[in-house]
Design a protein around this motif. Structure first.
Motif, PDB file in Angstrom:
ATOM      1  N   UNK A  40      -3.716 -36.792  -5.968  1.00  0.00           N
ATOM      2  CA  UNK A  40      -3.894 -37.885  -6.904  1.00  0.00           C
ATOM      3  C   UNK A  40      -3.288 -37.390  -8.075  1.00  0.00           C
ATOM      4  N   UNK A  41      -3.197 -36.021  -8.411  1.00  0.00           N
ATOM      5  CA  UNK A  41      -2.684 -35.468  -9.681  1.00  0.00           C
ATOM      6  C   UNK A  41      -1.159 -35.437  -9.452  1.00  0.00           C
ATOM      7  N   UNK A  42      -0.806 -34.974  -8.311  1.00  0.00           N
ATOM      8  CA  UNK A  42       0.633 -35.043  -7.864  1.00  0.00           C
ATOM      9  C   UNK A  42       1.460 -36.394  -8.184  1.00  0.00           C
ATOM     10  N   UNK A  43       0.760 -37.525  -7.560  1.00  0.00           N
ATOM     11  CA  UNK A  43       0.960 -38.818  -7.924  1.00  0.00           C
ATOM     12  C   UNK A  43       1.235 -39.187  -9.345  1.00  0.00           C
ATOM     13  N   UNK A  44       0.212 -38.830  -9.997  1.00  0.00           N
ATOM     14  CA  UNK A  44       0.228 -39.255 -11.696  1.00  0.00           C
ATOM     15  C   UNK A  44       1.482 -38.492 -12.385  1.00  0.00           C
ATOM     16  N   UNK A  45       1.584 -37.303 -11.699  1.00  0.00           N
ATOM     17  CA  UNK A  45       2.684 -36.487 -12.501  1.00  0.00           C
ATOM     18  C   UNK A  45       4.073 -37.001 -12.030  1.00  0.00           C
ATOM     19  N   UNK A  72       8.661 -40.353 -14.005  1.00  0.00           N
ATOM     20  CA  UNK A  72       9.670 -41.520 -14.121  1.00  0.00           C
ATOM     21  C   UNK A  72       9.484 -42.274 -15.370  1.00  0.00           C
ATOM     22  N   UNK A  73       8.679 -42.075 -16.140  1.00  0.00           N
ATOM     23  CA  UNK A  73       8.397 -42.534 -17.360  1.00  0.00           C
ATOM     24  C   UNK A  73       8.767 -41.634 -18.512  1.00  0.00           C
ATOM     25  N   UNK A  74       9.531 -40.323 -18.211  1.00  0.00           N
ATOM     26  CA  UNK A  74       9.926 -39.682 -19.279  1.00  0.00           C
ATOM     27  C   UNK A  74       8.754 -38.527 -19.781  1.00  0.00           C
ATOM     28  N   UNK A  75       7.637 -38.532 -19.334  1.00  0.00           N
ATOM     29  CA  UNK A  75       6.550 -37.724 -19.860  1.00  0.00           C
ATOM     30  C   UNK A  75       6.524 -36.393 -19.075  1.00  0.00           C
ATOM     31  N   UNK A  76       5.819 -35.562 -19.892  1.00  0.00           N
ATOM     32  CA  UNK A  76       5.665 -34.055 -19.272  1.00  0.00           C
ATOM     33  C   UNK A  76       4.772 -34.025 -18.130  1.00  0.00           C
ATOM     34  N   UNK A  77       4.887 -33.552 -17.175  1.00  0.00           N
ATOM     35  CA  UNK A  77       4.035 -33.364 -15.967  1.00  0.00           C
ATOM     36  C   UNK A  77       2.736 -32.333 -16.045  1.00  0.00           C
ATOM     37  N   UNK A  78       1.728 -33.053 -16.503  1.00  0.00           N
ATOM     38  CA  UNK A  78       0.472 -32.168 -16.946  1.00  0.00           C
ATOM     39  C   UNK A  78      -0.718 -32.565 -15.933  1.00  0.00           C
TER      40      UNK A  78
END
Length: 506
Positions: free
Chosen positions: A370-375, A380-386
């Motif tokens: 789930x965390x991988x999918x959210x990252x 895709x939306x230009x946000x940091x993978x956290x």
């Protein structure tokens, strides 16, 4: 403790000089706030170490800016004067003299009357030698300082109820069954080992039945307090799992993700969360404000014990097993603090509890996927993978608690019940700490909202930005967030149902 017309506890703190270590911690902050708001102490010394580029005074100022102190600032006209009672004393706990100048050392020894030692490392995964250094040796150095205090009336060392979690029955006494030749031999042995690999190899042998270095080191500290500082008017206070406030200064206050508060963060956001626990076991949980009230009253009781020259160090198990909820009931209580939709989703789909290690391992895989999918979405939306990093921390927090979630204990708390019964009506109102009188349904209903308001939101970098946006933009974002939540929940619930059917309802 007094007749109905007054309060011996209030008299005890009237015009007193108090010293606190660990005031930057969760329990320490609430203790400091209560002291300032309700007790007329003359001076409060706060021993604080330098941290990175922040000296003691700067760290104290950060503490006082916390939302925890808003009630004191808003309701007390003399709040500025109360804050001026606090003096930050910069110390180095790694030095035998605490890094104090001789003049400051003499000043503390000449003035301090009541001391609370809350200093501790609560990192359960810390190397054993480091845990012993912080939780035992630093305590020894602080009590060495207080040994020369000429006006000292009470010293309370804050331990933990789980300092003897290798036993099924925990009484209000100090257990000297450390093993491996005792604490001094353990300390000497580790001092001779230069290679960290050798220390890591030896640690499990020393720990024995203890689940982590934290609980073992706290047990060692209790024995050192008894053996080295029995001449002081000292008592040992043992709280269990300390969670958000019940009433003071506001319901639901908490500023960390340790323990249950970390478990509910994914649920509060509508995400899948799994916990390794036995839903039939009963945890010992206390609200932080009740814990502080008990701590303050115990200090007065310690001073009474020293006057009567009681040789035995009083121990206070701040727990009660008369109305404990099971973990299953606690989790349902957490659900009650969610909104209607998220409550439904969490209860039947995104909240999983199990005492089966294999099932938990699979559930953990689901969480990390789930965390991988959210990252991926964030990328895709230009946000940091956290998200993967955050979920990894949450999983670690849950797993270090698993020992306490899969076991339960029997206990005695005669000292705590005695001081509760001795309190006057006024004291019972000013210092409520009787766990039996807590409305746990109300408490757990405020738990998740409190975690969101006081722990999650202040850490969000977008909070100040949102305050500057126009009302219409805020509403639009709120609507978009709701739509995203519904979309995500729907997709994830369908995937989860398919997964459960494929793997026999794993």
């Amino acid at each position: 403790m007094s007749d109905a017309c007054g309060s011996k506890v209030l008299e005890f703190y009237q015009d007193s000089v108090v010293l606190i270590t660990g005031a930057s911690g969760f329990l320490g902050k609430v203790l400091l706030e209560k002291l300032l708001r309700c007790l007329d102490a003359r001076k409060v010394y706060v021993l604080i170490r330098r941290k990175r580029d922040y000296n003691a005074q700067m760290r104290l100022e950060q503490i006082l800016k916390s939302l925890l102190f808003d009630r004191l600032r808003n309701e007390t006209k003399a709040a500025k004067g109360l804050f001026e009672k606090i003096e930050a004393v910069e110390v180095n706990f790694e030095r035998d003299d605490l890094g104090l100048e001789p003049a400051m050392r003499d000043r503390l020894r000449g003035e301090v009357e009541v001391a609370f030692n809350l200093l501790a490392s609560v990192n359960f995964n810390e190397a054993l030698d480091q845990a012993l250094e912080t939780n035992v040796e630093c305590t020894r150095r602080v009590l060495n300082l207080l040994s020369g205090a000429r006006r000292i009336k009470a010293v309370v060392h804050v331990s933990t109820f789980y300092s003897n979690c290798n036993r099924t029955m925990i009484e209000e006494k100090i257990y000297d069954d450390i093993g491996f030749g005792g604490y001094d031999n353990i300390k000497s042995t580790f001092a001779k080992l230069q290679d960290d690999k050798h220390k890591q190899f030896l640690s499990p042998v020393v720990l024995g039945q203890f689940p982590n270095s934290y609980t073992f080191s706290k047990k060692c500290a209790e024995v050192v307090v008894r053996d080295k500082f029995g001449h002081l008017p000292v008592g040992i206070f043992r709280p269990p799992i300390v969670t958000s406030s019940y009433r003071e200064p506001v319901p639901g206050w908490i500023d960390n993700f340790n323990g249950p508060s970390g478990m509910v963060v994914p649920l509060s956001q509508g995400l899948y969360s799994a916990a390794l626990l036995d839903s039939k076991k009963k945890p010992f949980i206390v609200p932080v404000d009740f814990c502080v009230n008990a701590l303050l009253v115990c200090a007065y009781d310690v001073s009474k014990s020293s006057v009567t020259k009681t040789k035995t160090i009083p121990v206070y198990n701040y727990t009660d097993d008369s109305n404990l909820w099971t973990w299953g009931q606690v989790i349902n209580g957490f659900f009650s603090g969610l909104g209607p939709i998220r409550k439904l989703v969490a209860k039947y789909f995104t909240g999983t509890t199990t005492d089966n290690p294999l099932r938990y391992a699979i559930c953990k895989r689901i969480m990390m996927f789930q965390a991988f999918c959210l990252d991926l979405i964030r990328t895709f939306t230009g946000k940091e993978k956290i998200m993967q990093r955050l979920f990894s921390k949450m999983v670690t927090l849950s797993e270090v608690l698993s020992f306490f979630c899969l076991n339960d204990w029997r206990m005695t708390n005669a000292n705590i019940r005695r001081i509760s019964e001795e309190m006057s009506p006024l004291e019972a109102e000013l210092f409520p700490f009787d766990i039996r009188k807590i409305n746990w349904t109300e408490y757990y209903r405020n738990f998740v909202p409190g975690v969101i308001k006081y722990a999650v939101q202040p850490r969000s970098p977008s909070i100040n930005e949102r305050k500057l946006k126009e009302s219409k933009l805020r509403e639009t974002r709120k609507l978009n967030s709701g739509l995203f939540y519904l979309l995500w929940s729907s997709v994830f619930i369908i995937a989860l149902k398919i997964f459960k059917n494929l793997f026999n309802k794993v």
